[in-house]
Design a protein around this motif. Structure first.
Motif, short mmCIF file in Angstrom:
data_model
loop_
_atom_site.label_atom_id
_atom_site.label_comp_id
_atom_site.label_asym_id
_atom_site.label_seq_id
_atom_site.Cartn_x
_atom_site.Cartn_y
_atom_site.Cartn_z
N ARG A 6 32.70 46.74 41.10
CA ARG A 6 32.14 45.39 41.09
C ARG A 6 32.94 44.50 42.02
NH1 ARG A 6 30.87 44.09 34.67
NH2 ARG A 6 29.39 45.79 34.33
N LEU A 7 32.23 43.57 42.63
CA LEU A 7 32.90 42.60 43.48
C LEU A 7 33.59 41.57 42.60
CD1 LEU A 7 30.11 41.98 46.14
CD2 LEU A 7 32.04 43.55 46.27
N SER A 8 34.69 41.06 43.09
CA SER A 8 35.42 40.07 42.32
C SER A 8 36.11 39.11 43.27
CB SER A 8 36.47 40.74 41.42
OG SER A 8 37.40 41.47 42.21
N TRP A 37 33.34 38.37 45.83
CA TRP A 37 32.18 38.06 44.99
C TRP A 37 31.60 36.70 45.36
CZ3 TRP A 37 31.29 34.00 41.60
CH2 TRP A 37 30.16 34.14 40.78
#
Length: 335
Positions: A20-22, A26
């Motif tokens: 997941r992007l963070s 993100w």
């Protein structure tokens, strides 16, 4: 049963671990995901069309015995398959201009115009990291899409690459849509669009200026394209009027110039003695001019890959210089 014995029952399944992007990545993805997804989706559709056209062409060529037999005798029956390259190559040629205007110019100009850049600068993340993430993620999406289209278009063109009736390899339709050139041209145009947006700080103005710059860059690139090659000169000394006097060039070679060659090594324009009224008068004129043969300058198709990589290297270097300018500018004036 487990309730009666007191055995604990798991009520929540373990969370799936997916990448997941963070953080800043993100944030940038969320801000520009509409543009990124549109670009990726359009690329997938165009890739599917290229694959369809390639298989359609191969089915036709196979019916004529290709590759055991040549393609010279196909005639007008191959015309519809050759014509299919035109619209696709035109679309690929427009990609740098379109992305420079609609992706590059607004990338930072919108943040500067609407105050988003000041909000980001007030956070814990540095402006350098914000700029690097914006440019890096955008460059990744652009490279993936244009690189895939370049490979696919080259794969489609490969079976008929030597046929100048399909596409001249020195033209923008072929040279700028295969190999590393599409990626290099797109990155250069988009990054220059970003720089224009940073300087002008107005989205619409930046888009208009970037459009003019992108068109001008394409025109300049078109004029300099042939200069990337090493011109080869071939000469003859058996006269110029016989049927076999003109030098034989490699298949798909691009002829740049041709001249008459004199016994003293001088070059005369091919129109020399063209005003002679009869063949005998022309022969006498050429003899008086001491014309002994032809001198022809050309570029062989074997140089195409080297020319593309040299041109791409120049564009990548210019892109890196613009990126360096953006970081130097961004350290003090990006808000």
């Amino acid at each position: 049963m487990s309730t009666l014995t007191g055995t604990p029952v798991a009520t929540d399944a373990p969370a799936s671990r997916r990448p997941r992007l963070s953080g800043m990545t993100w944030l940038v993805w969320r801000q520009h995901r509409a543009a990124y997804l549109t670009l990726l989706g359009a690329s997938v559709l165009l890739l599917a069309w290229i694959v369809f056209q390639r298989h359609r062409m191969i089915d036709f060529l196979t019916g004529y015995g290709w590759p055991a037999s040549g393609l010279d005798d196909l005639g007008t029956e191959f015309a519809p398959y050759a014509a299919a390259f035109g619209p696709v190559s035109a679309a690929l040629g427009l990609i740098p201009v379109v992305l420079g205007v609609f992706v590059g110019a607004p990338l930072l100009a919108g943040d500067l115009e609407h105050g988003t850049a000041k909000l980001v600068a007030a956070q814990s993340a540095s402006r350098t990291r914000w700029l690097a993430t914006k440019l890096g993620l955008t460059a990744l999406v652009l490279t993936a899409s244009t690189g895939a289209l370049s490979v696919a278009f080259g794969w489609w063109w490969a079976p008929v690459k030597g046929q100048t009736t399909v596409m001249d390899w020195t033209s923008g339709a072929a040279f700028d849509t295969t190999g590393p050139v599409p990626v290099a041209l797109t990155l250069f145009t988009v990054v220059c669009g970003v720089a224009i947006g940073v300087v002008l700080r107005r989205t619409l103005t930046a888009m208009v200026v970037t459009f003019g710059f992108a068109v001008a860059a394409q025109l300049v690139w078109g004029e300099l394209r042939l200069a990337l090659g090493d011109v080869i000169t071939v000469t003859t000394n058996k006269g110029v009027l016989a049927e076999d006097s003109f030098p034989v060039l490699p298949d798909a070679a691009h002829q740049i110039d041709q001249s008459y060659l004199t016994g003293g090594g001088e070059l005369l324009g091919w129109s020399t003695c063209v005003e002679s009224e009869t063949e005998q008068a022309r022969e006498l004129c050429l003899k008086q001019a001491d014309v002994v043969g032809w001198s022809v300058d050309y570029l062989p198709m074997s140089q195409m890959a080297g020319m593309q990589w040299l041109g791409a290297a120049i564009l990548f270097a210019l892109t890196a210089a613009v990126v360096a300018f953006l970081f130097l500018w961004g350290r003090k004036r990006l808000v």
